[in-house]
Design a protein around this motif. Structure first.
Motif, PDB file in Angstrom:
ATOM      1  N   MET A   1      18.567 100.930 -39.796  1.00 19.50           N
ATOM      2  CA  MET A   1      19.125  99.620 -40.057  1.00 19.50           C
ATOM      3  C   MET A   1      19.237  98.861 -38.735  1.00 19.50           C
ATOM      4  SD  MET A   1      22.571  98.621 -42.133  1.00 19.50           S
ATOM      5  CE  MET A   1      23.779  99.002 -40.896  1.00 19.50           C
ATOM      6  N   ASP A   2      18.976  97.568 -38.774  1.00 21.16           N
ATOM      7  CA  ASP A   2      19.070  96.718 -37.597  1.00 21.16           C
ATOM      8  C   ASP A   2      20.524  96.664 -37.131  1.00 21.16           C
ATOM      9  OD1 ASP A   2      18.865  94.807 -35.664  1.00 21.16           O
ATOM     10  OD2 ASP A   2      18.240  93.176 -36.985  1.00 21.16           O
ATOM     11  N   THR A   3      20.749  96.911 -35.828  1.00 26.51           N
ATOM     12  CA  THR A   3      22.123  96.939 -35.321  1.00 26.51           C
ATOM     13  C   THR A   3      22.756  95.559 -35.285  1.00 26.51           C
ATOM     14  OG1 THR A   3      21.289  96.849 -33.064  1.00 26.51           O
ATOM     15  CG2 THR A   3      21.799  99.039 -33.974  1.00 26.51           C
ATOM     16  N   ASN A   4      21.946  94.497 -35.362  1.00 28.86           N
ATOM     17  CA  ASN A   4      22.482  93.139 -35.357  1.00 28.86           C
ATOM     18  C   ASN A   4      22.918  92.698 -36.753  1.00 28.86           C
ATOM     19  OD1 ASN A   4      21.974  92.886 -32.609  1.00 28.86           O
ATOM     20  ND2 ASN A   4      19.888  92.154 -32.948  1.00 28.86           N
ATOM     21  N   THR A   5      22.583  93.449 -37.755  1.00 29.65           N
ATOM     22  CA  THR A   5      22.921  93.094 -39.124  1.00 29.65           C
ATOM     23  C   THR A   5      24.360  93.476 -39.414  1.00 29.65           C
ATOM     24  OG1 THR A   5      20.647  93.570 -39.758  1.00 29.65           O
ATOM     25  CG2 THR A   5      22.224  93.374 -41.533  1.00 29.65           C
ATOM     26  N   LYS A   6      25.134  92.495 -39.880  1.00 29.86           N
ATOM     27  CA  LYS A   6      26.536  92.738 -40.237  1.00 29.86           C
ATOM     28  C   LYS A   6      26.609  93.280 -41.657  1.00 29.86           C
ATOM     29  CE  LYS A   6      29.701  91.096 -37.265  1.00 29.86           C
ATOM     30  NZ  LYS A   6      30.864  91.818 -36.884  1.00 29.86           N
ATOM     31  N   VAL A   7      27.403  94.299 -41.834  1.00 30.76           N
ATOM     32  CA  VAL A   7      27.625  94.865 -43.164  1.00 30.76           C
ATOM     33  C   VAL A   7      29.064  94.564 -43.549  1.00 30.76           C
ATOM     34  CG1 VAL A   7      27.722  96.977 -44.503  1.00 30.76           C
ATOM     35  CG2 VAL A   7      25.917  96.675 -42.828  1.00 30.76           C
ATOM     36  N   HIS A   8      29.244  94.056 -44.746  1.00 30.97           N
ATOM     37  CA  HIS A   8      30.579  93.730 -45.254  1.00 30.97           C
ATOM     38  C   HIS A   8      30.863  94.685 -46.408  1.00 30.97           C
ATOM     39  CE1 HIS A   8      33.942  91.518 -46.925  1.00 30.97           C
ATOM     40  NE2 HIS A   8      33.909  90.679 -45.896  1.00 30.97           N
ATOM     41  N   HIS A   9      31.651  95.726 -46.139  1.00 31.64           N
ATOM     42  CA  HIS A   9      31.923  96.754 -47.143  1.00 31.64           C
ATOM     43  C   HIS A   9      32.465  96.165 -48.438  1.00 31.64           C
ATOM     44  CE1 HIS A   9      32.515  99.924 -43.718  1.00 31.64           C
ATOM     45  NE2 HIS A   9      31.243  99.676 -43.954  1.00 31.64           N
ATOM     46  N   GLY A  10      33.419  95.250 -48.339  1.00 28.88           N
ATOM     47  CA  GLY A  10      34.036  94.668 -49.528  1.00 28.88           C
ATOM     48  C   GLY A  10      33.034  93.922 -50.391  1.00 28.88           C
ATOM     49  N   HIS A  11      32.168  93.123 -49.746  1.00 28.81           N
ATOM     50  CA  HIS A  11      31.150  92.389 -50.502  1.00 28.81           C
ATOM     51  C   HIS A  11      30.172  93.360 -51.166  1.00 28.81           C
ATOM     52  CE1 HIS A  11      31.789  88.422 -48.059  1.00 28.81           C
ATOM     53  NE2 HIS A  11      32.798  88.700 -48.856  1.00 28.81           N
ATOM     54  N   ASN A  12      29.859  94.449 -50.453  1.00 26.54           N
ATOM     55  CA  ASN A  12      28.942  95.441 -51.018  1.00 26.54           C
ATOM     56  C   ASN A  12      29.551  96.117 -52.248  1.00 26.54           C
ATOM     57  OD1 ASN A  12      27.147  94.784 -49.044  1.00 26.54           O
ATOM     58  ND2 ASN A  12      27.517  96.605 -47.806  1.00 26.54           N
TER      59      ASN A  12
END
Length: 137
Positions: free
Chosen positions: A1-12
């Motif tokens: 996974m791209d390290t610049n990509t933000k992951v939002h656990h709640g949205h997921n």
């Protein structure tokens, strides 16, 4: 996974929950919290590992799906999930594409177990009656 990509656990969690047709109050009930508290969880960008694990278990999805899902991977996950669900010869949510048991054989097996249990219970009852009759003499 791209390290610049933000992951939002709640949205997921929200995306997966909606894709699976699960209501907030259902998961909240399973977690023994209010629907409002669960709604607040879905607003958090980063969620505690323990909470993530519990939500993943309830929704029956891998925790990695929640932790690593981005907009691009969401589409891939949905497609993979649908392929598994629809291309498995009638075994829902199975990664094994061949069923290894016959439902009729399982029914017969359960019926036979029921008969064996019933017969054991009758023998136990007869033994108890005999024992109690012997005590009276």
């Amino acid at each position: 996974m791209d390290t610049n990509t933000k992951v939002h656990h709640g949205h997921n969690i929200k995306r997966l929950r909606e894709m699976l047709g699960i209501k907030q109050d259902t998961i909240a009930f399973e977690m023994n919290i209010t629907q409002q508290s669960f709604s607040e969880i879905e607003q958090k960008e980063v969620i505690d590992e323990k909470v993530l694990s519990k939500v993943a278990d309830i929704m029956k999805v891998p925790i990695e799906a929640i932790k690593n899902m981005t907009d691009e991977t969401t589409i891939n996950y949905i497609n993979t999930f649908n392929d598994v669900v629809t291309n498995n010869n009638g075994c829902p949510f199975s990664y094994n594409s061949n069923c290894t048991f016959s439902p009729i054989e399982k029914i017969v097996e359960l019926y036979n177990e029921k008969i064996e249990l019933y017969e054991r219970m009758l023998k136990d009852k007869e033994a108890m009656i005999e024992k109690l009759s012997g005590d009276k003499k």
